[in-house]
Design an enzyme around this catalytic site. Structure first.
Site, mmCIF file in Angstrom:
data_model
loop_
_atom_site.group_PDB
_atom_site.id
_atom_site.type_symbol
_atom_site.label_atom_id
_atom_site.label_comp_id
_atom_site.label_asym_id
_atom_site.label_seq_id
_atom_site.Cartn_x
_atom_site.Cartn_y
_atom_site.Cartn_z
ATOM 1 N N GLU A 1 1.810 -0.442 -4.857
ATOM 2 C CA GLU A 1 0.855 0.583 -5.280
ATOM 3 C C GLU A 1 1.687 1.830 -5.583
ATOM 4 O O GLU A 1 1.810 2.744 -4.777
ATOM 5 C CB GLU A 1 -0.182 0.884 -4.192
ATOM 6 C CG GLU A 1 -1.281 1.795 -4.703
ATOM 7 C CD GLU A 1 -2.040 2.550 -3.628
ATOM 8 O OE1 GLU A 1 -3.080 3.165 -3.952
ATOM 9 O OE2 GLU A 1 -1.601 2.573 -2.455
ATOM 10 N N ASP B 1 0.829 -1.198 0.000
ATOM 11 C CA ASP B 1 0.000 0.000 0.000
ATOM 12 C C ASP B 1 0.871 1.259 0.000
ATOM 13 O O ASP B 1 1.881 1.317 0.713
ATOM 14 C CB ASP B 1 -0.875 -0.024 1.263
ATOM 15 C CG ASP B 1 -1.927 1.070 1.280
ATOM 16 O OD1 ASP B 1 -2.777 1.081 0.386
ATOM 17 O OD2 ASP B 1 -1.886 1.921 2.204
HETATM 18 C C1 GLC Z 1 -4.169 3.163 -0.710
HETATM 19 C C2 GLC Z 1 -5.379 2.278 -0.642
HETATM 20 C C3 GLC Z 1 -6.535 3.118 -0.215
HETATM 21 C C4 GLC Z 1 -6.247 3.681 1.156
HETATM 22 C C5 GLC Z 1 -4.924 4.435 1.161
HETATM 23 C C6 GLC Z 1 -4.444 4.672 2.559
HETATM 24 O O1 GLC Z 1 -4.288 4.136 -1.684
HETATM 25 O O2 GLC Z 1 -5.579 1.628 -1.860
HETATM 26 O O3 GLC Z 1 -7.737 2.394 -0.226
HETATM 27 O O4 GLC Z 1 -7.263 4.544 1.548
HETATM 28 O O5 GLC Z 1 -3.910 3.716 0.525
HETATM 29 O O6 GLC Z 1 -3.978 3.486 3.129
#
Ligand code: GLC
Ligand code: CA
Length: 525
Positions: free
Chosen positions: A267, A204
């Protein structure tokens, strides 16, 4: 280790299925999907033909951000199941040849995490340095101009006499990666799960972790590109700092200590292929990073063809690209790219299933599930509660419609699901499973063809023809020709035997022609 000689990693040519646990299958009638529901659904996933599943956060959490605010990194959220359930899920998936990835949140914890509770107990607390604390600015206000992802100041005043940083919600204090103890904690967390047979992590906010040591103000943003910044400020100093790469070099060594090698799928929220490629390092950082410019691109040949080429050119030789169209933040591609038009949905699935590297499907993509209009009163995502319809994240988190019975096969009859079901569910698994012309049947055929033709390899890719309306490319042993218009179009490249067409029409379109919004996969000539 020589990469040339090693067997190709399992994710080359693979399909990963992102499963939003709370919305997939509820087995104890509390309205939330759970791990036992996934165990029950493994035969379906194996029938569909996916290689791995990535579970949205499974760890204990107060759920300010539905598990992206972790309060225990080595546990399982009691509403979702137990550690024993997760062990069983990994074993049962393994029996069917599928791997399990978890979601890891290293940029921040929950404010309910014991580290933060201790850190907040006073300025001399043992864990104080795990978080980003700063004194008030000269005017007594926040230390700098950073904003959180809802557009409010990213600093929360705390009674211990300082502000703490939260790039997301106030209940998600950012970790301080300048603190060596934080590195040691996460190395242990990785090993804990890898030892249990977890195949890897989706990481994440992989572009986060480190923040500018001097906490400099972010400069103004001169574009509307959500990957460059937000709320008028460029993510110059609060994200994508050079020091983050050292974390992934350390973690990559940990993944390579396991057999098979564990996977880190980041991500990587960055605006271009060069910055994305930086997260692959020299094959010594993340093995995979999500391609957000692709997911945000308009669904039209020139843009998609250029992005694929740019990505492949930017990645280190042998680097594996990742393609997806939907997720729990961005919404569903059947709405964003396709406006619900089934012909376009079928075409988009074909593109996702034939690009080289790793493709990630979001639960429901396989049945062409579209975004659901969730009324404000029923919304559950705190971060987007008040946004206009179409911008809230709940729209893409609604329960999987398994069948048309009360509860949709998601939960028991009479149980209110945590988010509303699509009403009436126009696409269900049961309604499509035995129909050879359904989106689901097409998706299954596409995945079988992908596995047979592209599985286990990083197929080489070549754009063959890109016009305003038509895109033809070769991946490995097959050629794809896709018509992105509502009129018949000439097949723009030499093609061989047709292996698959996305069209549900059976009458031939005419020699050398593609039907409106039709894509075909053929052998190379
Ligand atoms: C990422 C996740 C999202 C979350 C954010 C904070 O972007 O995909 O859903 O709110 O991180 O952890
Ligand atoms: Ca449940």
């Amino acid at each position: 280790m020589s990469h040339a000689q090693a067997a190709p990693p399992w994710w080359h040519g693979a399909v990963i299925y992102q499963l939003y646990v709370r919305s997939w299958r509820d087995t104890n009638d509390d309205g939330y999907g759970d791990l036992r529901g996934i165990i029950d659904g493994l035969d379906y996933l194996s029938w569909l033909g996916v290689d791995a599943i990535w579970l949205s956060p499974t760890m204990p959490s107060p759920d300010d951000d539905w598990g992206y605010d972790v309060s225990d990194y080595t546990g399982v959220h009691p509403e979702l199941g137990t550690l024993a359930d997760l062990d069983e899920l990994i074993a049962e998936a393994g029996q069917r040849g599928m791997r399990v990835l978890l979601d890891l949140v290293p940029n921040h914890t929950s404010s309910a995490h014991p580290w933060f509770i201790d850190a907040a107990s006073g300025r001399a607390a043992a864990h104080r340095g795990y978080y980003v604390w700063a004194d008030a600015g000269p005017d007594g206000g926040p230390p700098n101009n950073w904003l959180d992802f809802t557009g409010h100041p990213a600093w929360q005043w705390h009674e211990s006499g300082q502000y703490y940083l939260h790039n997301f919600l106030a209940g998600q204090p950012d970790l301080n990666w300048w603190e060596p103890a934080v590195h040691r904690e996460f190395a242990r967390i990785l090993e804990f799960w890898f030892d249990r047979g977890v195949a890897g992590f989706r990481v994440d906010v992989a572009n986060g972790l480190y923040k500018d040591a001097e906490l400099r103000d972010n400069p103004p943003l001169h574009s509307g590109n959500p990957m460059e910044g937000a709320w008028g400020l460029r993510f110059a100093y609060n994200f994508n700092r050079p020091e983050v790469h050292g974390v992934y070099r350390d973690w990559r060594k940990i993944t390579e200590g396991y057999s098979p090698e564990r996977l880190l799928l980041g991500e990587t929220w960055v605006p271009d292929a060069q910055q994305l490629a930086a997260y692959y390092g020299d094959h010594d950082e993340l093995q995979l990073g999500f391609n957000f410019p692709f997911a945000f691109a308009d669904f039209e040949p020139a843009r998609l063809a250029a992005l694929v080429e740019q990505t492949l050119a930017a990645l280190p030789p042998g680097g594996c690209p990742v393609w997806m169209g939907s997720n729990h933040d961005l919404g569903r591609f059947p709405s964003r790219w396709c406006g619900g038009d089934e012909r376009k949905i079928r075409l988009a699935l074909l593109v996702l299933a034939t690009l080289p590297g790793t493709s990630v499907l979001y639960y429901g993509d396989e049945i062409g599930m579209t975004d659901v209009n969730v009324p404000v009163a029923l919304r559950r995502d705190h971060a987007t509660l008040e946004l206009e319809g179409g911008a809230d994240r709940d729209r893409a988190r609604t329960p999987m419609p398994w069948n048309g019975s009360p509860g949709g096969g998601f939960t028991g009859p009479g149980v209110t699901p945590w988010l509303p079901m699509a009403d009436p569910p126009d696409h269900t698994v049961a309604g499509q499973r035995d129909d050879p012309d359904s989106v689901l049947s097409l998706c299954r055929r596409l995945l079988a063809l992908r596995r047979a033709e592209l599985g286990g390899s990083l197929a080489d890719f070549e754009n063959l023809a890109v016009t305003e309306g038509v895109w033809a490319y070769r991946t490995g042993s097959v050629i794809v020709a896709a018509n992105f218009t509502g009129q018949p179009a000439e097949i723009p490249a030499a093609t061989g035997e047709v292996l698959l067409s996305t069209s549900a029409e059976h009458a031939p379109p005419g020699p050398g022609l593609l039907r409106p919004w039709e894509g075909i996969i053929t052998r190379c000539v």
